[in-house]
Each structure stands twice: as C-alpha cells, then as structure tokens.
Design a protein around this motif. Structure first.
Motif, PDB file in Angstrom:
ATOM      1  N   CYS A  82      33.219 -21.974  41.799  1.00 34.67           N
ATOM      2  CA  CYS A  82      33.577 -22.688  40.562  1.00 34.67           C
ATOM      3  C   CYS A  82      34.998 -23.219  40.718  1.00 34.67           C
ATOM      4  CB  CYS A  82      33.496 -21.722  39.376  1.00 34.67           C
ATOM      5  SG  CYS A  82      34.318 -22.325  37.876  1.00 34.67           S
ATOM      6  N   SER A  84      37.246 -23.652  38.687  1.00 34.41           N
ATOM      7  CA  SER A  84      38.262 -22.940  37.914  1.00 34.41           C
ATOM      8  C   SER A  84      38.425 -21.473  38.332  1.00 34.41           C
ATOM      9  CB  SER A  84      37.926 -22.991  36.417  1.00 34.41           C
ATOM     10  OG  SER A  84      37.971 -24.322  35.957  1.00 34.41           O
ATOM     11  N   CYS A  85      37.336 -20.717  38.260  1.00 42.28           N
ATOM     12  CA  CYS A  85      37.477 -19.274  38.474  1.00 42.28           C
ATOM     13  C   CYS A  85      37.102 -18.839  39.887  1.00 42.28           C
ATOM     14  CB  CYS A  85      36.649 -18.500  37.446  1.00 42.28           C
ATOM     15  SG  CYS A  85      34.881 -18.635  37.714  1.00 42.28           S
ATOM     16  N   CYS A 118      31.262 -23.212  36.788  1.00 39.47           N
ATOM     17  CA  CYS A 118      30.312 -22.269  36.213  1.00 39.47           C
ATOM     18  C   CYS A 118      30.169 -22.535  34.706  1.00 39.47           C
ATOM     19  CB  CYS A 118      30.722 -20.818  36.493  1.00 39.47           C
ATOM     20  SG  CYS A 118      32.084 -20.195  35.500  1.00 39.47           S
ATOM     21  N   CYS A 121      33.021 -21.117  32.444  1.00 37.72           N
ATOM     22  CA  CYS A 121      34.266 -21.890  32.365  1.00 37.72           C
ATOM     23  C   CYS A 121      34.045 -23.206  31.631  1.00 37.72           C
ATOM     24  CB  CYS A 121      34.802 -22.174  33.769  1.00 37.72           C
ATOM     25  SG  CYS A 121      35.578 -20.735  34.522  1.00 37.72           S
TER      26      CYS A 121
HETATM   27 ZN   LIG Z   1      34.176 -20.506  36.446  1.00 34.68          ZN
END
Ligand SMILES: [Zn+2]
Ligand SMILES: [Zn+2]
Length: 179
Positions: A82, A84-85, A118, A121
């Motif tokens: 992902c 972001s995470c 994901c 997020c």
């Molecule tokens: Zn994420």
C-alpha cells in the motif's frame, strides 16, 4: 487446385468445402443452422453495442475511462505494498489519488498521482495522506513528485476523442499485463 479440408465450426469434424472456400460448416443441416444462428446472435450483439455507444453520454465515457484506468493502476501495483502504510496489497484494494479528484480533477488520470492503496487507508483514513506523501516520494522519486506538484493546477482538457483514445490505451495495457 487441391481440395483442402477444413474443420466444421460446429461439430469440429473435417470436411471438404463444396460451395465456397468460405464455407464454415460441414453439410450437416444441423451444423449449418446452428452456425447461422450463431452469426445472427453475434450481429445482433454487435449492433446493440453500437447503439449503446452512440447513445453514451460524455460522463458515461468518462466513467468507463475511470474504471479501466483504476483497473490498470491496481494491476500495475499488484504485489507492491500500500502506498501509504506499506501493507501487502491483496484481495480487494483501491487505486488511491494523492491529489484528490475533487480538488485536482486534472490529475484524475495521472499515473504518477494514483497508486495502489489498501481499503483501510483509502476509504477509512481519507487517503492516509501524510503517509501517502512519504510513500509516493519513495515510489516515484523527488523529481517526479515535484513535476506532479507543478502540474496540479493545470486545466484539464479531455475532449471525447481523447477519452476514447485513453480507454483503448488502458484496455491494451490491462490486456498486456494479464497475458
Ligand atoms: Zn494502507
Ligand atoms: Zn458439422
């Protein structure tokens, strides 16, 4: 001329064409009928598709582009984390925009602005943008991120021709990846 045998499109048996080289089935009447009705179905389907396309509004074309573009982004980023995470993307995940579609509509179809994200997020953390900012720089590099930033207030010019062109372009890319 040497007679060449062909395979009947319906029963798959070999036959020697008698009427023309275009003959698609053997002389079994059932095969001929089955083939002709198959052709008719195809023709009807094709005509229906044409009518539908002729009546499609610009916003429907845009929607179709959005779908195939997102599909491409998800395929491009499968197996990556992902944006972001960093969580491994699998099952259902989104194509998340860094500069949001609402505020920066001209970056809606920018490949550097959209990355696999994901669901947590994208949908539950409103894009998790703080983490996204770190992830996107890591993914595309500082230069490209600066470039993206400088483009964010440009006006989007997307006439119908261009939309259709992009649909074909991304359909091709999707096919290419799925191969
Ligand atoms: Zn994420
Ligand atoms: Zn046949």
């Amino acid at each position: 001329m040497k007679e060449r045998s062909k395979k009947c499109r319906i029963c798959r048996q070999e036959f020697i064409p008698k009427y023309s080289t275009m003959q698609a089935t053997c002389e079994n009447i059932e095969c001929m009928i089955a083939y002709s009705s198959k052709q008719k179905d195809k023709k009807i389907k094709r005509e229906l598709k044409e009518v539908k396309e002729r009546n499609k509004s610009v916003s429907q074309w845009r929607k179709e582009l959005q779908q195939v573009f997102n599909q491409y982004i998800r395929l491009r980023d499968q197996g990556k984390g992902c944006i972001s995470c960093g969580k491994q993307l699998q099952g259902k995940y989104d194509a998340g925009h860094f500069y949001s579609v609402g505020s920066y509509p001209n970056l809606r179809f920018s490949e550097t602005n959209v990355h696999g994200q994901c669901v947590g997020c994208n949908q539950h953390k409103h894009g998790n943008l703080l983490e996204y900012a770190i992830g996107i720089e890591r993914r595309i590099g500082k230069t490209k991120l600066e470039e993206l930033k400088s483009l964010r207030n440009d006006r989007l010019s997307l006439p119908l021709d261009k939309i259709k062109e992009l649909i074909y372009y991304y359909k091709d890319k999707v096919k290419e990846i799925k191969k």
